[in-house]
Design a protein around this motif. Structure first.
Motif, PDB file in Angstrom:
ATOM      1  N   ILE A  66       1.066  -1.343   0.087  1.00  0.00           N
ATOM      2  CA  ILE A  66       0.127   0.026   0.120  1.00  0.00           C
ATOM      3  C   ILE A  66       0.951   1.247  -0.199  1.00  0.00           C
ATOM      4  N   ASN A  67       0.774   2.066  -0.905  1.00  0.00           N
ATOM      5  CA  ASN A  67       1.656   3.142  -1.094  1.00  0.00           C
ATOM      6  C   ASN A  67       3.145   2.927  -1.023  1.00  0.00           C
ATOM      7  N   ASN A  68       3.451   1.846  -1.792  1.00  0.00           N
ATOM      8  CA  ASN A  68       4.852   1.386  -2.001  1.00  0.00           C
ATOM      9  C   ASN A  68       5.396   0.717  -0.624  1.00  0.00           C
ATOM     10  N   ARG A  69       4.505   0.383   0.385  1.00  0.00           N
ATOM     11  CA  ARG A  69       5.039  -0.137   1.648  1.00  0.00           C
ATOM     12  C   ARG A  69       4.435  -1.173   1.916  1.00  0.00           C
ATOM     13  N   ASN A  70       4.795  -2.026   2.659  1.00  0.00           N
ATOM     14  CA  ASN A  70       4.534  -3.335   2.798  1.00  0.00           C
ATOM     15  C   ASN A  70       3.095  -3.202   3.889  1.00  0.00           C
ATOM     16  N   PHE A  71       2.117  -4.311   3.590  1.00  0.00           N
ATOM     17  CA  PHE A  71       1.018  -4.602   4.329  1.00  0.00           C
ATOM     18  C   PHE A  71       1.231  -4.556   5.954  1.00  0.00           C
ATOM     19  N   VAL A  72       2.267  -5.174   6.448  1.00  0.00           N
ATOM     20  CA  VAL A  72       2.742  -5.177   7.643  1.00  0.00           C
ATOM     21  C   VAL A  72       2.566  -3.888   8.134  1.00  0.00           C
ATOM     22  N   ASP A  73       3.216  -2.976   7.588  1.00  0.00           N
ATOM     23  CA  ASP A  73       3.439  -1.694   8.051  1.00  0.00           C
ATOM     24  C   ASP A  73       1.880  -0.979   8.185  1.00  0.00           C
ATOM     25  N   ALA A  74       1.131  -1.250   7.239  1.00  0.00           N
ATOM     26  CA  ALA A  74       0.039  -0.566   7.312  1.00  0.00           C
ATOM     27  C   ALA A  74      -0.944  -1.072   8.310  1.00  0.00           C
ATOM     28  N   LEU A  75      -0.964  -2.469   8.586  1.00  0.00           N
ATOM     29  CA  LEU A  75      -1.786  -2.941   9.826  1.00  0.00           C
ATOM     30  C   LEU A  75      -0.979  -2.391  11.256  1.00  0.00           C
ATOM     31  N   GLU A  76       0.210  -2.252  11.183  1.00  0.00           N
ATOM     32  CA  GLU A  76       0.833  -1.717  12.406  1.00  0.00           C
ATOM     33  C   GLU A  76       0.479  -0.307  12.450  1.00  0.00           C
ATOM     34  N   ASN A  77       0.555   0.726  11.651  1.00  0.00           N
ATOM     35  CA  ASN A  77      -0.025   2.021  11.655  1.00  0.00           C
ATOM     36  C   ASN A  77      -1.571   2.079  11.777  1.00  0.00           C
ATOM     37  N   ALA A  78      -2.252   0.984  11.259  1.00  0.00           N
ATOM     38  CA  ALA A  78      -3.920   0.962  11.529  1.00  0.00           C
ATOM     39  C   ALA A  78      -3.888   0.699  13.092  1.00  0.00           C
ATOM     40  N   PHE A  79      -3.411  -0.235  13.613  1.00  0.00           N
ATOM     41  CA  PHE A  79      -3.380  -0.490  15.180  1.00  0.00           C
ATOM     42  C   PHE A  79      -3.060   0.441  15.921  1.00  0.00           C
ATOM     43  N   LYS A  80      -1.940   1.256  15.609  1.00  0.00           N
ATOM     44  CA  LYS A  80      -1.623   2.323  16.477  1.00  0.00           C
ATOM     45  C   LYS A  80      -2.600   3.498  16.534  1.00  0.00           C
ATOM     46  N   PHE A  81      -3.162   3.564  15.103  1.00  0.00           N
ATOM     47  CA  PHE A  81      -4.068   4.611  15.222  1.00  0.00           C
ATOM     48  C   PHE A  81      -5.469   4.523  15.844  1.00  0.00           C
ATOM     49  N   TYR A  82      -5.875   3.345  15.899  1.00  0.00           N
ATOM     50  CA  TYR A  82      -7.122   2.929  16.651  1.00  0.00           C
ATOM     51  C   TYR A  82      -6.959   2.761  17.960  1.00  0.00           C
ATOM     52  N   SER A  83      -5.616   2.374  18.405  1.00  0.00           N
ATOM     53  CA  SER A  83      -5.574   2.190  20.095  1.00  0.00           C
ATOM     54  C   SER A  83      -5.163   3.533  20.578  1.00  0.00           C
ATOM     55  N   LYS A  84      -4.915   4.619  19.966  1.00  0.00           N
ATOM     56  CA  LYS A  84      -4.612   5.799  20.673  1.00  0.00           C
ATOM     57  C   LYS A  84      -5.729   6.707  20.982  1.00  0.00           C
ATOM     58  N   SER A  85      -5.823   7.400  21.853  1.00  0.00           N
ATOM     59  CA  SER A  85      -6.823   8.363  22.074  1.00  0.00           C
ATOM     60  C   SER A  85      -6.553   9.580  20.913  1.00  0.00           C
ATOM     61  N   ARG A  86      -7.774  10.078  20.649  1.00  0.00           N
ATOM     62  CA  ARG A  86      -7.663  10.964  19.397  1.00  0.00           C
ATOM     63  C   ARG A  86      -8.402  12.133  19.974  1.00  0.00           C
ATOM     64  N   LEU A  87      -8.105  12.598  21.194  1.00  0.00           N
ATOM     65  CA  LEU A  87      -8.866  13.726  21.693  1.00  0.00           C
ATOM     66  C   LEU A  87      -7.705  14.578  21.843  1.00  0.00           C
ATOM     67  N   TYR A  88      -7.649  15.744  21.042  1.00  0.00           N
ATOM     68  CA  TYR A  88      -6.666  16.766  20.995  1.00  0.00           C
ATOM     69  C   TYR A  88      -6.927  18.033  21.773  1.00  0.00           C
ATOM     70  N   THR A  89      -6.230  18.559  22.846  1.00  0.00           N
ATOM     71  CA  THR A  89      -6.661  19.719  23.572  1.00  0.00           C
ATOM     72  C   THR A  89      -5.501  20.695  23.350  1.00  0.00           C
ATOM     73  N   TRP A  90      -5.771  21.911  22.983  1.00  0.00           N
ATOM     74  CA  TRP A  90      -4.589  22.907  22.793  1.00  0.00           C
ATOM     75  C   TRP A  90      -4.268  23.557  24.101  1.00  0.00           C
ATOM     76  N   GLN A  91      -2.792  23.588  24.452  1.00  0.00           N
ATOM     77  CA  GLN A  91      -2.600  24.154  25.643  1.00  0.00           C
ATOM     78  C   GLN A  91      -1.469  25.148  25.112  1.00  0.00           C
ATOM     79  N   LYS A  92      -1.728  26.339  25.740  1.00  0.00           N
ATOM     80  CA  LYS A  92      -0.733  27.158  25.290  1.00  0.00           C
ATOM     81  C   LYS A  92       0.686  27.307  26.342  1.00  0.00           C
ATOM     82  N   LYS A  93       1.811  27.292  25.506  1.00  0.00           N
ATOM     83  CA  LYS A  93       3.058  27.047  25.979  1.00  0.00           C
ATOM     84  C   LYS A  93       3.853  28.303  25.844  1.00  0.00           C
ATOM     85  N   GLU A  94       4.535  28.879  26.879  1.00  0.00           N
ATOM     86  CA  GLU A  94       5.140  30.061  26.989  1.00  0.00           C
ATOM     87  C   GLU A  94       6.476  29.858  26.119  1.00  0.00           C
ATOM     88  N   ASP A  95       6.426  30.969  25.041  1.00  0.00           N
ATOM     89  CA  ASP A  95       7.674  30.747  24.174  1.00  0.00           C
ATOM     90  C   ASP A  95       8.753  31.759  25.023  1.00  0.00           C
TER      91      ASP A  95
END
Length: 134
Positions: A66-95
């Motif tokens: 898939i996109n010139n990468r092995n199917f093993v990599d695609a499965l690994e990336n899909a597993f990581k995507f669906y297992s992580k939390s996808r709630l993003y909150t913005w936090q201001k950092k002092e520069d």
């Protein structure tokens, strides 16, 4: 002194005909799943039904890209995507590079104004140059 630099180091070696070591292992896994399903069920049709999914998985792991990468990599990336939390909150950092407004003095404001006017009022030396004005 000259050294030979290896080339094509990202291409795997062919072990069995046109197959690499990983592809050979996945094909053997597919054959093993077919053998086990036929031995456990005892019938050809039912064994074929139970062997279809693992065989398809093993063969896709061996040959699908898939996109010139092995199917093993695609499965690994899909597993990581669906297992992580996808709630993003913005936090201001002092520069550290930003200066607070109380540190800017009148001297620095006057200096900035002077530099800005010098840049804006630059005389034209030739026809190719552009003048930036307010």
């Amino acid at each position: 002194m000259q050294f030979r630099v290896p080339q094509f180091i990202d291409i795997e070696d062919k072990i069995l005909g046109p197959l690499t070591w990983k592809q050979t292992a996945y094909c053997l896994g597919a054959l093993g799943s077919v053998y086990i399903s036929f031995r456990l069920t005892g019938s050809n049709i039912l064994g074929l039904i139970f062997a279809a999914l693992p065989t398809a998985l093993f063969l896709s792991l061996a040959f699908v890209k898939i996109n010139n990468r092995n199917f093993v990599d695609a499965l690994e990336n899909a597993f990581k995507f669906y297992s992580k939390s996808r709630l993003y909150t913005w936090q201001k950092k002092e520069d550290a590079l930003l200066l607070p407004s109380d540190m800017i003095t009148e001297k620095s404001e006057a200096k900035l104004t002077q530099i800005s006017t010098l840049l804006n009022v630059k005389p034209v030396k030739s026809e190719d140059e552009y003048v930036i004005s307010k």
